[in-house]
Design an enzyme around this catalytic site. Structure first.
Site, PDB file in Angstrom:
ATOM      1  N   SER A 119      44.153  67.800  21.111  1.00 24.29           N
ATOM      2  CA  SER A 119      44.859  66.561  21.465  1.00 24.29           C
ATOM      3  C   SER A 119      45.985  66.791  22.495  1.00 24.29           C
ATOM      4  CB  SER A 119      45.381  65.865  20.208  1.00 24.29           C
ATOM      5  OG  SER A 119      46.076  66.758  19.369  1.00 24.29           O
TER       6      SER A 119
ATOM      7  N   HIS B 208      51.151  66.973  14.751  1.00 21.51           N
ATOM      8  CA  HIS B 208      50.487  68.187  14.278  1.00 21.51           C
ATOM      9  C   HIS B 208      49.587  68.641  15.427  1.00 21.51           C
ATOM     10  CE1 HIS B 208      51.776  66.142  10.619  1.00 21.51           C
ATOM     11  NE2 HIS B 208      51.622  67.269   9.962  1.00 21.51           N
TER      12      HIS B 208
ATOM     13  N   HIS C 101      39.065  62.586  19.413  1.00 17.28           N
ATOM     14  CA  HIS C 101      39.508  62.827  20.788  1.00 17.28           C
ATOM     15  C   HIS C 101      38.927  61.817  21.781  1.00 17.28           C
ATOM     16  CE1 HIS C 101      40.409  67.225  19.501  1.00 17.28           C
ATOM     17  NE2 HIS C 101      41.439  66.435  19.274  1.00 17.28           N
TER      18      HIS C 101
ATOM     19  N   GLU D 242      54.454  71.507  16.113  1.00 15.79           N
ATOM     20  CA  GLU D 242      53.530  72.393  15.390  1.00 15.79           C
ATOM     21  C   GLU D 242      54.363  73.329  14.534  1.00 15.79           C
ATOM     22  OE1 GLU D 242      50.096  72.863  14.897  1.00 15.79           O
ATOM     23  OE2 GLU D 242      50.787  74.532  13.650  1.00 15.79           O
TER      24      GLU D 242
ATOM     25  N   GLY E  68      55.987  68.257  11.499  1.00 12.72           N
ATOM     26  CA  GLY E  68      55.607  67.097  12.316  1.00 12.72           C
ATOM     27  C   GLY E  68      56.208  65.784  11.843  1.00 12.72           C
TER      28      GLY E  68
ATOM     29  N   ASP F 179      48.085  63.812  12.813  1.00 16.00           N
ATOM     30  CA  ASP F 179      46.810  64.483  12.557  1.00 16.00           C
ATOM     31  C   ASP F 179      47.033  65.734  11.701  1.00 16.00           C
ATOM     32  OD1 ASP F 179      44.182  65.347  12.774  1.00 16.00           O
ATOM     33  OD2 ASP F 179      44.436  66.175  14.789  1.00 16.00           O
TER      34      ASP F 179
HETATM   35  N1  SAM Z   1      45.983  67.468  16.623  1.00 19.68           N
HETATM   36  C1  SAM Z   1      45.229  68.687  16.906  1.00 19.68           C
HETATM   37  C2  SAM Z   1      44.088  68.349  17.813  1.00 19.68           C
HETATM   38  O1  SAM Z   1      43.527  67.239  17.697  1.00 19.68           O
HETATM   39  O2  SAM Z   1      43.740  69.184  18.653  1.00 19.68           O
HETATM   40  C3  SAM Z   1      44.703  69.338  15.650  1.00 19.68           C
HETATM   41  C4  SAM Z   1      45.697  69.497  14.566  1.00 19.68           C
HETATM   42  S1  SAM Z   1      45.123  70.307  13.138  1.00 19.68           S
HETATM   43  C5  SAM Z   1      44.119  69.127  12.343  1.00 19.68           C
HETATM   44  C6  SAM Z   1      46.592  70.315  12.149  1.00 19.68           C
HETATM   45  C7  SAM Z   1      47.676  71.250  12.653  1.00 19.68           C
HETATM   46  O3  SAM Z   1      48.863  70.984  11.914  1.00 19.68           O
HETATM   47  C8  SAM Z   1      47.411  72.729  12.488  1.00 19.68           C
HETATM   48  O4  SAM Z   1      47.570  73.374  13.722  1.00 19.68           O
HETATM   49  C9  SAM Z   1      48.478  73.210  11.497  1.00 19.68           C
HETATM   50  O5  SAM Z   1      48.949  74.514  11.785  1.00 19.68           O
HETATM   51  C10 SAM Z   1      49.574  72.209  11.739  1.00 19.68           C
HETATM   52  N2  SAM Z   1      50.517  71.983  10.649  1.00 19.68           N
HETATM   53  C11 SAM Z   1      50.371  72.187   9.318  1.00 19.68           C
HETATM   54  N3  SAM Z   1      51.440  71.696   8.650  1.00 19.68           N
HETATM   55  C12 SAM Z   1      52.277  71.160   9.584  1.00 19.68           C
HETATM   56  C13 SAM Z   1      53.510  70.477   9.522  1.00 19.68           C
HETATM   57  N4  SAM Z   1      54.121  70.244   8.345  1.00 19.68           N
HETATM   58  N5  SAM Z   1      54.067  70.040  10.660  1.00 19.68           N
HETATM   59  C14 SAM Z   1      53.449  70.264  11.861  1.00 19.68           C
HETATM   60  N6  SAM Z   1      52.291  70.911  11.991  1.00 19.68           N
HETATM   61  C15 SAM Z   1      51.695  71.355  10.856  1.00 19.68           C
END
Ligand code: SAM
Length: 281
Positions: free
Chosen positions: A103, A41, A18, A121, A147, A167
């Site tokens: 993020s 994500h 971040h 998401e 994503g 991410d």
């Molecule tokens: N980018 C965020 C941040 O920095 O605050 C954190 C993201 S976290 C590492 C990954 C996220 O991806 C989770 O909320 C999860 O539910 C979501 N997720 C899992 N598989 C996904 C997919 N195929 N497409 C989009 N989101 C997904």
């Protein structure tokens, strides 16, 4: 989809990612013309560090908790961290910010009225929170979508300038490959976009193949940043970010930020960071 970012919010990997993300967005604001942020994500957008998930792991204490007291930081480093720390806000007496910005919140806070964001998401409960948080922000579109599908469908953005943060949770064993393929397809359609690809460093062979893929695919400007709080030990200790098309000043800014964060967030011997071009011009 078992991964819930609330368990990890504000940990060392989040601080690393971040603080650098904020610099990339700040750089985009230097031109008046609008830009777009695509967060593939996105997670929930922000996290209550007093909630049960964060309380269970207390990972934030080894991350953002260590920035509650910034005495000893030099003024140049503080200036570089300021956009990120402004998003984090004030710390309570227990060293915890009221709400840790994910993020999406960092992007939304640093964007201007003319800029736009797309937050993807897939997890239903995380998406509902995300939609609730940004539902009234006309600059932001939240989408309940995979994503990688979202990235492919929405590039190039009509603004032509901008950043894609990729991410994923790394729950699937082929995440490195899937992430790289999605990036490459997006990059073919939008070669001038800035891309930030986060990854954990746990599987050395898979990471090596992933890093080598950028040169093999002919990606021209890719920078690799690696950050460790210790070598070995249980759990995540090392993490990385690949930035494609980094802004001119980014490498030097990142070096200064990580030189400050590495000893601050260290958990044992082996803490440190590396920055190296993966591919040149
Ligand atoms: N980018 C965020 C941040 O920095 O605050 C954190 C993201 S976290 C590492 C990954 C996220 O991806 C989770 O909320 C999860 O539910 C979501 N997720 C899992 N598989 C996904 C997919 N195929 N497409 C989009 N989101 C997904």
């Amino acid at each position: 989809m078992n991964y819930r970012h609330g368990f990890h919010a504000g940990n060392f990997a989040d601080v690393f990612k971040h603080a650098l993300l904020a610099r990339l967005i700040v750089y985009l604001t230097r031109k008046e013309t609008p830009f777009r942020v695509i967060d593939t994500h996105a997670g929930e957008g922000a996290y209550d560090l007093a909630a049960e998930e964060a309380e269970r792991t207390l990972e934030w204490r080894g991350g953002i908790g260590r920035l509650a007291d910034l005495s000893g930081a030099d003024s140049e480093t503080l200036a570089l961290l300021a956009p990120y720390l402004d998003c984090v806000g004030a710390f309570g007496a227990d060293g915890r910010p009221a709400l840790y910005p994910g993020s999406p919140m960092i992007a939304a806070r640093l964007m201007r009225p003319q800029d736009r964001a797309l937050f993807c998401e897939l997890r239903p409960d995380a998406f509902e929170t995300l939609r609730y948080r940004f539902g009234r922000d006309a600059r932001v579109k939240t989408i309940h979508i995979d994503g990688y599908t979202g990235l492919g469908a929405y590039v190039p953005p009509k603004e032509r300038r901008g950043l894609a943060l990729i991410d994923p949770p790394f729950e699937r064993t082929d995440e490195f490959e899937v992430m790289f393929e999605a990036f490459l397809a997006a990059h073919a359609k939008w070669p001038t976009g800035v891309y930030a690809l986060w990854h954990p460093s746990k599987d050395a062979q898979a990471e090596k193949r992933f890093l080598a893929a950028f040169a093999r695919a002919g990606v021209k400007r890719a920078l690799r940043l690696s950050f460790a709080v210790a070598s070995g030990g249980k759990g995540l200790r090392r993490t990385g970010l690949v930035v494609v098309n980094p802004p001119f000043v980014f490498q030097e800014e990142a070096r200064r930020i990580l030189a400050f964060l590495a000893p601050r967030l260290a958990q044992g011997p082996g803490a440190g960071f590396e920055i190296e071009p993966l591919t040149g011009e």
